[in-house]
Write a protein that holds these residues in place. Structure first.
Motif, PDB file in Angstrom:
ATOM      1  N   GLY A 136      -3.914  -0.143   1.023  1.00  0.00           N
ATOM      2  CA  GLY A 136      -4.342  -0.379   1.930  1.00  0.00           C
ATOM      3  C   GLY A 136      -5.171  -0.574   2.694  1.00  0.00           C
ATOM      4  O   GLY A 136      -6.083  -0.841   3.560  1.00  0.00           O
ATOM      5  N   ASN A 137      -4.223   0.369   3.406  1.00  0.00           N
ATOM      6  CA  ASN A 137      -5.107   1.227   4.822  1.00  0.00           C
ATOM      7  C   ASN A 137      -5.976   2.534   3.911  1.00  0.00           C
ATOM      8  O   ASN A 137      -6.668   2.100   5.263  1.00  0.00           O
ATOM      9  CB  ASN A 137      -3.648   1.464   5.567  1.00  0.00           C
ATOM     10  N   GLU A 140      -7.981   1.981   1.768  1.00  0.00           N
ATOM     11  CA  GLU A 140      -9.410   1.257   1.379  1.00  0.00           C
ATOM     12  C   GLU A 140     -10.203  -0.030   2.545  1.00  0.00           C
ATOM     13  O   GLU A 140     -10.891   0.332   3.106  1.00  0.00           O
ATOM     14  CB  GLU A 140      -8.676   0.689   0.975  1.00  0.00           C
ATOM     15  N   GLY A 141      -8.277   0.035   3.361  1.00  0.00           N
ATOM     16  CA  GLY A 141      -9.712  -0.774   4.548  1.00  0.00           C
ATOM     17  C   GLY A 141     -10.581  -0.001   5.610  1.00  0.00           C
ATOM     18  O   GLY A 141     -12.001   0.353   6.434  1.00  0.00           O
ATOM     19  N   TYR A 201     -13.645   0.708   4.061  1.00  0.00           N
ATOM     20  CA  TYR A 201     -14.486  -0.481   4.798  1.00  0.00           C
ATOM     21  C   TYR A 201     -14.949  -0.423   5.695  1.00  0.00           C
ATOM     22  O   TYR A 201     -16.303  -0.379   6.096  1.00  0.00           O
ATOM     23  CB  TYR A 201     -14.006  -1.430   4.101  1.00  0.00           C
ATOM     24  N   HIS A 203     -15.529   3.451  -2.132  1.00  0.00           N
ATOM     25  CA  HIS A 203     -14.579   2.438  -1.601  1.00  0.00           C
ATOM     26  C   HIS A 203     -14.543   1.571  -2.277  1.00  0.00           C
ATOM     27  O   HIS A 203     -13.566   0.996  -2.420  1.00  0.00           O
ATOM     28  CB  HIS A 203     -16.008   2.234  -0.391  1.00  0.00           C
ATOM     29  N   PHE A 241     -11.313   0.419  -3.766  1.00  0.00           N
ATOM     30  CA  PHE A 241     -10.853  -1.508  -3.953  1.00  0.00           C
ATOM     31  C   PHE A 241     -10.438  -1.891  -5.325  1.00  0.00           C
ATOM     32  O   PHE A 241      -9.247  -3.037  -5.806  1.00  0.00           O
ATOM     33  CB  PHE A 241     -11.964  -1.904  -2.682  1.00  0.00           C
ATOM     34  N   TYR A 276      -5.952  -0.901  -5.308  1.00  0.00           N
ATOM     35  CA  TYR A 276      -5.823  -1.612  -4.304  1.00  0.00           C
ATOM     36  C   TYR A 276      -5.475  -3.093  -5.777  1.00  0.00           C
ATOM     37  O   TYR A 276      -4.693  -2.869  -5.485  1.00  0.00           O
ATOM     38  CB  TYR A 276      -6.717  -2.245  -3.286  1.00  0.00           C
ATOM     39  N   CYS A 277      -6.486  -3.110  -5.641  1.00  0.00           N
ATOM     40  CA  CYS A 277      -6.565  -5.050  -6.453  1.00  0.00           C
ATOM     41  C   CYS A 277      -5.731  -4.367  -8.383  1.00  0.00           C
ATOM     42  O   CYS A 277      -4.890  -5.676  -8.378  1.00  0.00           O
ATOM     43  CB  CYS A 277      -8.017  -5.551  -7.289  1.00  0.00           C
ATOM     44  N   THR A 319      -8.477  -8.116   2.164  1.00  0.00           N
ATOM     45  CA  THR A 319      -9.514  -7.453   1.514  1.00  0.00           C
ATOM     46  C   THR A 319     -10.226  -7.068   2.345  1.00  0.00           C
ATOM     47  O   THR A 319     -11.329  -6.523   1.867  1.00  0.00           O
ATOM     48  CB  THR A 319      -9.619  -6.320  -0.797  1.00  0.00           C
ATOM     49  N   THR A 351      -6.986  -5.457   5.650  1.00  0.00           N
ATOM     50  CA  THR A 351      -6.193  -5.140   4.858  1.00  0.00           C
ATOM     51  C   THR A 351      -4.722  -4.409   6.599  1.00  0.00           C
ATOM     52  O   THR A 351      -3.687  -4.104   6.183  1.00  0.00           O
ATOM     53  CB  THR A 351      -6.459  -4.029   4.285  1.00  0.00           C
ATOM     54  N   ASP A 383      -0.960  -5.676   6.495  1.00  0.00           N
ATOM     55  CA  ASP A 383       0.100  -3.961   6.375  1.00  0.00           C
ATOM     56  C   ASP A 383       1.190  -4.876   6.889  1.00  0.00           C
ATOM     57  O   ASP A 383       2.722  -4.440   6.709  1.00  0.00           O
ATOM     58  CB  ASP A 383      -0.115  -2.766   7.238  1.00  0.00           C
TER      59      ASP A 383
END
Length: 97
Positions: free
Chosen positions: A12-13, A15-16, A19, A46, A50, A53-54, A78, A84, A88
């Motif tokens: 998540g981090n 991916e963030g 983004y 990205h 993403f 992550y999903c 997200t 994200t 967290d």
């Protein structure tokens, strides 16, 4: 070894950050300086992050019996810049239990 929640937090981090790079660096490079390759490269990275992550989120939802609303909350986060990073903290609480 690392738990699935820990892995979700890390992904998540990452991916963030991807983004934010897409929105803050690649998009201006494309539209202000005419360098569309930046969006192609960062956008592809990205997009892969993403989707990963999903998929990991769906796995965690099933493994930890999370509610649909909590999963939806994490998914919607997200889509929002810095989302994200906010979620967290909540996931960190789950990983301690």
């Amino acid at each position: 070894m690392f738990s699935s929640i820990h892995n979700l937090r890390i992904l998540g981090n990452i991916e963030g950050v991807s983004y934010l790079i897409l929105l803050g660096i690649a998009m201006p490079l494309k539209y202000w300086w005419g360098i569309p390759l930046a969006v192609k490269v960062v956008g592809m990275a990205h997009g892969i992050l993403f989707v990963a992550y999903c998929l990991l989120l769906a796995t965690c939802m099933k493994k930890h019996a999370w509610s649909f609303l909590f999963g939806l909350y994490l998914f919607v986060a997200t889509l929002i810049p810095f989302g994200t990073f906010i979620t967290d903290r909540k996931l960190k609480e789950f990983s301690r239990n």
